[in-house]
Write a protein that holds these residues in place. Structure first.
Motif, mmCIF file in Angstrom:
data_model
loop_
_atom_site.group_PDB
_atom_site.id
_atom_site.type_symbol
_atom_site.label_atom_id
_atom_site.label_comp_id
_atom_site.label_asym_id
_atom_site.label_seq_id
_atom_site.Cartn_x
_atom_site.Cartn_y
_atom_site.Cartn_z
ATOM 1 N N ALA A 58 79.718 18.647 60.967
ATOM 2 C CA ALA A 58 79.905 19.826 61.807
ATOM 3 C C ALA A 58 79.773 19.508 63.286
ATOM 4 C CB ALA A 58 78.905 20.912 61.413
ATOM 5 N N ASN A 105 78.416 32.945 55.036
ATOM 6 C CA ASN A 105 79.845 32.729 55.262
ATOM 7 C C ASN A 105 80.650 33.986 54.956
ATOM 8 O OD1 ASN A 105 80.201 30.025 56.221
ATOM 9 N ND2 ASN A 105 79.595 29.279 54.213
ATOM 10 N N LYS A 107 85.768 24.490 58.184
ATOM 11 C CA LYS A 107 85.235 23.292 57.532
ATOM 12 C C LYS A 107 86.319 22.228 57.539
ATOM 13 C CE LYS A 107 83.465 21.620 53.098
ATOM 14 N NZ LYS A 107 83.158 22.011 51.695
ATOM 15 N N ALA A 142 81.101 24.467 59.428
ATOM 16 C CA ALA A 142 80.343 23.956 58.284
ATOM 17 C C ALA A 142 80.542 22.447 58.156
ATOM 18 C CB ALA A 142 80.797 24.654 57.006
ATOM 19 N N ASP A 143 79.571 21.792 57.551
ATOM 20 C CA ASP A 143 79.683 20.354 57.300
ATOM 21 C C ASP A 143 80.714 20.085 56.214
ATOM 22 O OD1 ASP A 143 77.976 18.843 58.990
ATOM 23 O OD2 ASP A 143 76.241 19.659 57.955
ATOM 24 N N GLY A 144 81.547 19.077 56.453
ATOM 25 C CA GLY A 144 82.537 18.692 55.458
ATOM 26 C C GLY A 144 82.288 17.306 54.897
ATOM 27 N N LYS A 185 85.568 27.122 49.405
ATOM 28 C CA LYS A 185 86.446 27.732 50.376
ATOM 29 C C LYS A 185 86.480 29.234 50.146
ATOM 30 C CE LYS A 185 89.398 23.654 50.546
ATOM 31 N NZ LYS A 185 90.734 23.103 50.282
ATOM 32 N N GLU A 211 91.525 21.350 61.220
ATOM 33 C CA GLU A 211 90.488 22.284 60.835
ATOM 34 C C GLU A 211 91.083 23.334 59.918
ATOM 35 O OE1 GLU A 211 88.576 23.907 64.184
ATOM 36 O OE2 GLU A 211 88.125 21.978 65.085
ATOM 37 N N LYS A 240 75.225 25.230 59.003
ATOM 38 C CA LYS A 240 74.314 24.743 57.970
ATOM 39 C C LYS A 240 72.896 24.588 58.503
ATOM 40 C CE LYS A 240 73.563 21.127 54.533
ATOM 41 N NZ LYS A 240 74.058 19.863 53.923
#
Length: 227
Positions: free
Chosen positions: A162, A144, A156, A103-105, A3, A23, A47
């Motif tokens: 994402a 980022n 994220k 972003a992918d979480g 983060k 989010e 990503k």
């Protein structure tokens, strides 16, 4: 993914959208400016764009893997490609405040619904060399931080992919003009001229622009009509 927060800013604001996905914004932003329905928005599938930028071309100054001796592209090579091919062209038409990088979480949500999700792909997955993975992680961090410095929004959502978050934000934005940048063909389904939604798909060696009014063309190309 780590983060981020702006130096001196201990608190982070949270953005929410209409389908109740939570989010986490990595940067305090002016909600009125970001959610202004009259200002065009850009959504980045970050990503995929970063990874494609990293693998695009051959780095004249590669990194050497200390364990294997193999060479791989450096993070700076990927950053230069990302700037030249993606970010700078976007900034010619849009202010950073209207850019949302997603972003992918993780994919825990999809796996909870579809237990076999990506199982076949996992079996065929090739292990990424450590030196290359280190450069990819560094590149993602650099991109980022750059976007945050420019006062774009980096988002994220834990356990959410994402593209799911992007789809949710597209729905939440309604008729607001918006363009999705991605390498993922699945997202062309979001194209909708009635909702002012278009897409730019980054492909090697150049951009392929799929215009919001070309729904029939998209249907002919991937045999799925945008909806």
């Amino acid at each position: 993914m780590a983060k981020y927060e702006e130096p001196g800013k201990a608190k982070r604001n949270h953005l929410t959208h209409q389908d109740s996905l939570e989010e986490e914004s990595m940067l305090p932003v002016d909600r009125k400016k970001v959610l202004d329905p009259n200002v065009p928005a850009v959504l980045l599938d970050i990503k995929g764009l970063v990874t494609r930028s990293y693998h695009s071309g051959t780095d004249p100054h590669p990194i050497r893997d200390e364990e294997t001796g193999a060479r791989c592209n450096s993070a700076s090579h990927g950053a230069a490609n990302f700037l030249d091919r993606i970010l700078l062209p976007i900034l010619r038409d849009y202010a950073p405040i209207n850019i949302v990088a997603v972003a992918d979480g993780g994919n825990d949500l999809r796996r909870a619904v579809f237990p076999t999700y990506k199982m076949k792909r996992a079996d065929k997955k090739v292990e990424v060399p450590k030196a290359q993975q280190k450069q990819l992680d560094l590149l993602l961090e650099q991109v980022n931080r750059l976007l945050i410095f420019l006062r774009a929004t980096v988002v994220k959502v834990p356990n959410r992919e994402a593209d799911d978050v992007i789809a949710g934000r597209v729905r939440a934005m309604g008729d607001r003009p918006k363009t999705v940048y991605s390498v993922d063909m699945d997202l062309v389904q979001l194209i909708d001229e009635e909702k002012n939604t278009s897409m730019v798909r980054f492909d090697e060696p150049c951009f392929t622009y799929i215009h919001k009014y070309e729904r029939q063309g998209v249907k002919d190309y991937i045999e799925v009509e945008p909806r």
